[in-house]
Design a protein around this motif. Structure first.
Motif, short mmCIF file in Angstrom:
data_model
loop_
_atom_site.label_atom_id
_atom_site.label_comp_id
_atom_site.label_asym_id
_atom_site.label_seq_id
_atom_site.Cartn_x
_atom_site.Cartn_y
_atom_site.Cartn_z
N THR A 154 -8.46 -1.18 13.91
CA THR A 154 -9.81 -0.83 14.33
C THR A 154 -10.79 -1.83 13.73
O THR A 154 -10.52 -2.42 12.68
CB THR A 154 -10.18 0.59 13.87
OG1 THR A 154 -9.99 0.70 12.44
CG2 THR A 154 -9.30 1.62 14.56
N ASN A 155 -11.91 -2.02 14.43
CA ASN A 155 -12.90 -3.03 14.02
C ASN A 155 -12.26 -4.41 13.92
O ASN A 155 -12.51 -5.17 12.97
CB ASN A 155 -13.56 -2.67 12.69
CG ASN A 155 -14.32 -1.36 12.76
OD1 ASN A 155 -14.98 -1.07 13.76
ND2 ASN A 155 -14.22 -0.56 11.71
N SER A 205 0.83 -1.20 0.00
CA SER A 205 0.00 0.00 0.00
C SER A 205 0.86 1.25 0.00
O SER A 205 1.91 1.32 0.66
CB SER A 205 -0.91 0.01 1.23
OG SER A 205 -1.63 1.22 1.32
N THR A 265 -13.65 -7.16 8.33
CA THR A 265 -13.09 -6.06 7.53
C THR A 265 -12.49 -4.98 8.44
O THR A 265 -13.02 -3.87 8.54
CB THR A 265 -14.19 -5.44 6.65
OG1 THR A 265 -15.30 -5.05 7.49
CG2 THR A 265 -14.66 -6.44 5.60
N PRO A 266 -11.40 -5.28 9.11
CA PRO A 266 -10.77 -4.28 9.97
C PRO A 266 -9.92 -3.30 9.16
O PRO A 266 -9.68 -3.51 7.96
CB PRO A 266 -9.89 -5.13 10.89
CG PRO A 266 -9.47 -6.26 10.00
CD PRO A 266 -10.65 -6.55 9.11
N THR A 267 -9.46 -2.26 9.82
CA THR A 267 -8.59 -1.27 9.19
C THR A 267 -7.26 -1.24 9.94
O THR A 267 -7.22 -1.12 11.16
CB THR A 267 -9.23 0.12 9.22
OG1 THR A 267 -10.47 0.09 8.51
CG2 THR A 267 -8.31 1.15 8.56
N THR A 293 -3.91 0.84 10.51
CA THR A 293 -3.32 2.17 10.39
C THR A 293 -1.89 2.12 10.90
O THR A 293 -1.65 1.65 12.02
CB THR A 293 -4.13 3.20 11.19
OG1 THR A 293 -5.49 3.19 10.73
CG2 THR A 293 -3.55 4.60 11.01
N VAL A 344 -3.23 3.84 5.68
CA VAL A 344 -4.51 3.29 6.13
C VAL A 344 -4.91 2.19 5.16
O VAL A 344 -5.14 2.46 3.97
CB VAL A 344 -5.60 4.37 6.21
CG1 VAL A 344 -6.92 3.75 6.65
CG2 VAL A 344 -5.19 5.49 7.16
N VAL A 345 -4.96 0.98 5.64
CA VAL A 345 -5.15 -0.19 4.76
C VAL A 345 -6.38 -0.96 5.21
O VAL A 345 -6.53 -1.32 6.39
CB VAL A 345 -3.92 -1.11 4.80
CG1 VAL A 345 -4.10 -2.28 3.83
CG2 VAL A 345 -2.65 -0.34 4.48
N GLN A 346 -7.27 -1.21 4.27
CA GLN A 346 -8.47 -2.01 4.54
C GLN A 346 -8.14 -3.49 4.35
O GLN A 346 -7.65 -3.90 3.29
CB GLN A 346 -9.59 -1.61 3.58
CG GLN A 346 -10.87 -2.41 3.75
CD GLN A 346 -11.62 -2.02 5.00
OE1 GLN A 346 -11.98 -0.87 5.18
NE2 GLN A 346 -11.84 -2.98 5.89
N LEU A 347 -8.39 -4.31 5.38
CA LEU A 347 -8.20 -5.75 5.29
C LEU A 347 -9.54 -6.43 5.09
O LEU A 347 -10.57 -5.95 5.58
CB LEU A 347 -7.53 -6.28 6.55
CG LEU A 347 -6.19 -5.65 6.95
CD1 LEU A 347 -5.68 -6.28 8.24
CD2 LEU A 347 -5.18 -5.81 5.83
N THR A 348 -9.53 -7.55 4.41
CA THR A 348 -10.75 -8.33 4.19
C THR A 348 -10.43 -9.80 4.32
O THR A 348 -9.55 -10.32 3.62
CB THR A 348 -11.35 -8.06 2.80
OG1 THR A 348 -11.62 -6.66 2.66
CG2 THR A 348 -12.63 -8.84 2.62
#
Length: 610
Positions: free
Chosen positions: A521-522, A483, A527-529, A531, A487-491
Motif C-alpha cells: 500500500t502507498n 520482522s 514509505t509504503p507498507t 503486508t 505488517v512491515v513499514q518500508l522506507t
C-alpha cells in the motif's frame, strides 16, 4: 568567532558544490563535446521514436544493435542517390566527453539506400522498431524509414530493417519499399527548415508503429493530407484502400508551402494524436487532429478551422512562418503542450501553447530568438525543434537549432510549473552554416538527455553532440528487514549525486518475489507498507524516476516470521512438533522462561546463604 566564520564558509562551499551540476545542464555549455562528419548534403537526423506504451507519451531511444544504448541515423534529403549515416553508440566503452573531443559514437557507417526518381528526393528520417512490435520482449532492435517525395508518382517509403548482430549489413542497404502515395499532385516537404514532416506513432493502438506523412495538394485545392501507412506487425504497408488513411486539413490558401507534424495526446484520447503546423506565406496555423480511442482503428478527425491561429500572437499580424512543431508536457501539469517555431525575421522566436487536456491551449508564452543566440546581432531564427529532458525535473524541455547571419547555436528551453522559462545557449565551437536537423536522447545512460544537432561545415554535414552533465539518480530501498509481524513499514530515498534539492522524483515500489503472499500500500510514496499473508523472504524493489524517463532501482529483502505463526502446533520451528503448546516443556518458550526464572531464584537463594 573565527570558528563560526569558518563553519559558515564551509556550509556555503558545500551548498555551491551541490548545486553546480544543476546550474550547468551541459558540461560543454560553450562548445560541442564531439563532432562527426556525416554527409555531403543537407540531412535530417533521428535518434528516438515515439513510444505510446510509455507513461505520458515519452520518446524512447532508437537502438539498432540491442545493447540498450541509443543510436542515431542521418539521411540526405536533397539527392537522387540518397545515403544514410548510421551512428552506433559505444555505450559503456565510451570515454569521458571533454569539449572538442569524445567517442560516444563510433565513426559513421555510410550506406547507399538505393536509387529514386530523378525528380524526387528524400524527406524526414524516422527511427524505431518498425519490423516488430515496440513492446515485444525482448525489446526489438530499431529500424529506420524515410519517405521519397517530389513531383514524381508513385512515392515510396524506404524502410531499412536492422539485422541480427546489429547494423544494416553491407552497402547499399536493401530496403523494404512500399508506396505511401500514388498521387503526383500530393507533395511531402524535404528541406532543412521543415525536418519534421513525418513521424512514427501507433495510430490504431495495436502495438505496432505506423508512419504519418504530412503532404500538400499541389493541384490547387489548398488542402493538406495526413497520410498514414499502417503497420500490422511486420512492417509498414503499401497504399491500398484498406490500409491507407488520409485526413484532409483545410488550408487557408492553395499551395501552402510548409507543414510539420508532432505526436502527443492533446484531447485525453487513449491513442496518440497528431498536431500539424502549416504556413501558407501569409498565415501560420496549428491544427490538432484527435484520435477516437478505438483500438484497432486509426481514425483521426481534423478541424475545419485552425486550432491555433499563430498570427494572433505576433505584432502587426506578422506571419510567423512556422516550419517546425513539437509536443510534450512542458510545465508538468499532466497535459500535453505545443511549441512552434517562428522563423520570420521580423518577429522570430518560439511560441509555447499550454494545453488543458481537452484539446484547447488557453495559455501562451513566447521565447525570443535573441535569447536563444545573443551572439547574433540580428536576423536570428530558430530552425528545427526537438524535445528532451535536460534538467532535474519531470517536465519535457525543448531544444532548437538557431541560425543567425554571424552566429549559429543550439538553444535549450526549460519550463517550470509556473510557465517560467529558462534558456541555455550551446555553441557549436566551430564555424558552421545552415543549421539543420536536431534530436535528443540519453546517449550515455547517465541521466538527462543529450543532443545531436546537424550543421554544415565546408559543404559537409557534421553532427555535433552535446553531452548533458546533470547528476546521476540514486535509489536506496533501505537496509534488509527481519520482522516478527506481517505488517512491515518500508522506507526508501531517491536522490541525485551530487545532491540537488531541486530534483523531483516519482518513486514506485514493486514486489519482485514471491509472486503471491504479499501486498503493498502507498506504493508510489517513499514509505509504503508491505503486508504478508505467508511467512517468507520477500524482495521488494524501489524505482526512482526523474527527468521524465530516467530511473534508478534498489531492492530490499524483508523476512517475516510472525509470533502467531511461531506458536502454531506442528510448525517444527522450535523443539519438537507440538511442544510449543506445552507450558512445562523444556524447549517451549514459556517453559524456557519458567526454567530461567527458577534458575535465577536458586542463584539468588545460594548467594543469600553465603
Amino acid at each position: 568567532m573565527k570558528k563560526s566564520i569558518f563553519l559558515f564558509s564551509l556550509i556555503l562551499l558545500c551548498f555551491a558544490f551541490s548545486n553546480k551540476a544543476h546550474a550547468q545542464m551541459f558540461q560543454n555549455t560553450n562548445a560541442a563535446c564531439e563532432s562527426i562528419n556525416l554527409l555531403t548534403t543537407s540531412a535530417s537526423v533521428a535518434c528516438k521514436y515515439f513510444n505510446p506504451n510509455v507513461t505520458n507519451y515519452f520518446y524512447s531511444g532508437a537502438d539498432f544493435t540491442g545493447d540498450a544504448f541509443t543510436d542515431c541515423v542521418a539521411v540526405t534529403t536533397s539527392t537522387t542517390a540518397p545515403q544514410a549515416s548510421v551512428l552506433l553508440n559505444r555505450g559503456t566503452s565510451a570515454v569521458s566527453c571533454a569539449s572538442g573531443s569524445g567517442d560516444q559514437f563510433q565513426a559513421p557507417i555510410n550506406y547507399n539506400i538505393g536509387v529514386i526518381g530523378t525528380s524526387d528526393t528524400m524527406a524526414t528520417v524516422t527511427a524505431g522498431p518498425i519490423a516488430h512490435s515496440y513492446n515485444a520482449s525482448p525489446a526489438p532492435n530499431s529500424d529506420f524509414a524515410v519517405p521519397e517525395t517530389g513531383l514524381g508518382a508513385p512515392k515510396d517509403l524506404y524502410t531499412a530493417n536492422s539485422i541480427a548482430g546489429g547494423g544494416f549489413g553491407v552497402s547499399p542497404i536493401t530496403p523494404s519499399i512500399v508506396t505511401w502515395n500514388t498521387t503526383a499532385t500530393q507533395l511531402a516537404f524535404s528541406n532543412d527548415v521543415a525536418e519534421k514532416n513525418a513521424a512514427l506513432f501507433d495510430c490504431d493502438g495495436d502495438g505496432n508503429l505506423d508512419e504519418v506523412i504530412v503532404v500538400r495538394d499541389t493541384g490547387g485545392s489548398g488542402s493538406f493530407t495526413l497520410n498514414v501507412s499502417l503497420n500490422e506487425g511486420s512492417g509498414l504497408t503499401a497504399v491500398a484502400a484498406a490500409t491507407v488513411f488520409d485526413t484532409h486539413i483545410s488550408s487557408v490558401a492553395a499551395n501552402a508551402p510548409v507543414a510539420s507534424v508532432a505526436i502527443g495526446n492533446f484531447s485525453g484520447s487513449s491513442l496518440p494524436e497528431v498536431a500539424v503546423s502549416i504556413d501558407d506565406g501569409t498565415t501560420g496555423v496549428v491544427q490538432v487532429c484527435v484520435n477516437d480511442s478505438t483500438v484497432g482503428t486509426c481514425h483521426l478527425t481534423c478541424p475545419n478551422t485552425p486550432t491555433i491561429n499563430l498570427n494572433n500572437f505576433h505584432a502587426s499580424n506578422i506571419d510567423p512562418n512556422p516550419t517546425s512543431i513539437v509536443a510534450g508536457d512542458f510545465n508538468g501539469d499532466g497535459n500535453t503542450d505545443i511549441a512552434v517555431n517562428a522563423p520570420n525575421q521580423r518577429s522570430p522566436g518560439i511560441d509555447f501553447f499550454f494545453g488543458d487536456g481537452s484539446g484547447a491551449f488557453p495559455t501562451h508564452t513566447f521565447v525570443t530568438a535573441m535569447s536563444l543566440n545573443s551572439a547574433a546581432a540580428n536576423n536570428t531564427v530558430p530552425r528545427v525543434l526537438t524535445t528532451g529532458c535536460f534538467n532535474n525535473d519531470n517536465n519535457v524541455d525543448v531544444a532548437t537549432t538557431v541560425d543567425g547571419i554571424s552566429s549559429q547555436s543550439v538553444g535549450v528551453i526549460t519550463t517550470d510549473s509556473s510557465n517560467t522559462q529558462t534558456v541555455t545557449q550551446l555553441s557549436f565551437g566551430a564555424a558552421v552554416t545552415d543549421v539543420e536537423g536536431i534530436d535528443a536522447a540519453d546517449f550515455d545512460g547517465q541521466g538527462g538527455d543529450d543532443i545531436i544537432a546537424l550543421a554544415n561545415t565546408g559543404n559537409v554535414v557534421t553532427g555535433f553532440v552535446f553531452m548533458n552533465a546533470i547528476e546521476n539518480i540514486v535509489a536506496n530501498a533501505g537496509a534488509d528487514i527481519t520482522s516478527a509481524t506481517n505488517v512491515v513499514q518500508l522506507t526508501g530515498t531517491c536522490a541525485m549525486n551530487p545532491a540537488d534539492a531541486t530534483a523531483v522524483f516519482a518513486p514506485t515500489w514493486t514486489i519482485v518475489s514471491p509472486a503471491t503472499g504479499g501486498t503493498l500500500t502507498n506504493a508510489t510514496t517513499l514509505t509504503p507498507t508491505l503486508t504478508t499473508t505467508t511467512d517468507g523472504i520477500y524482495t521488494v524493489r524501489l524505482t526512482c524516476r526523474s527527468r521524465c524517463k530516467d530511473t534508478a532501482t534498489d531492492t530490499v529483502t524483508v523476512t517475516t516470521a510472525t509470533v502467531n505463526n511461531l506458536l502454531l502446533e506442528g510448525d517444527g520451528r522450535l523443539g519438537h512438533p507440538g511442544c510449543m503448546l506445552n507450558p512445562l516443556a523444556p524447549f517451549s518458550i514459556s517453559g524456557m522462561l519458567m526454567m530461567f526464572s527458577g534458575l535465577g531464584i536458586l542463584w539468588s537463594f545460594r548467594r543469600q546463604k553465603k
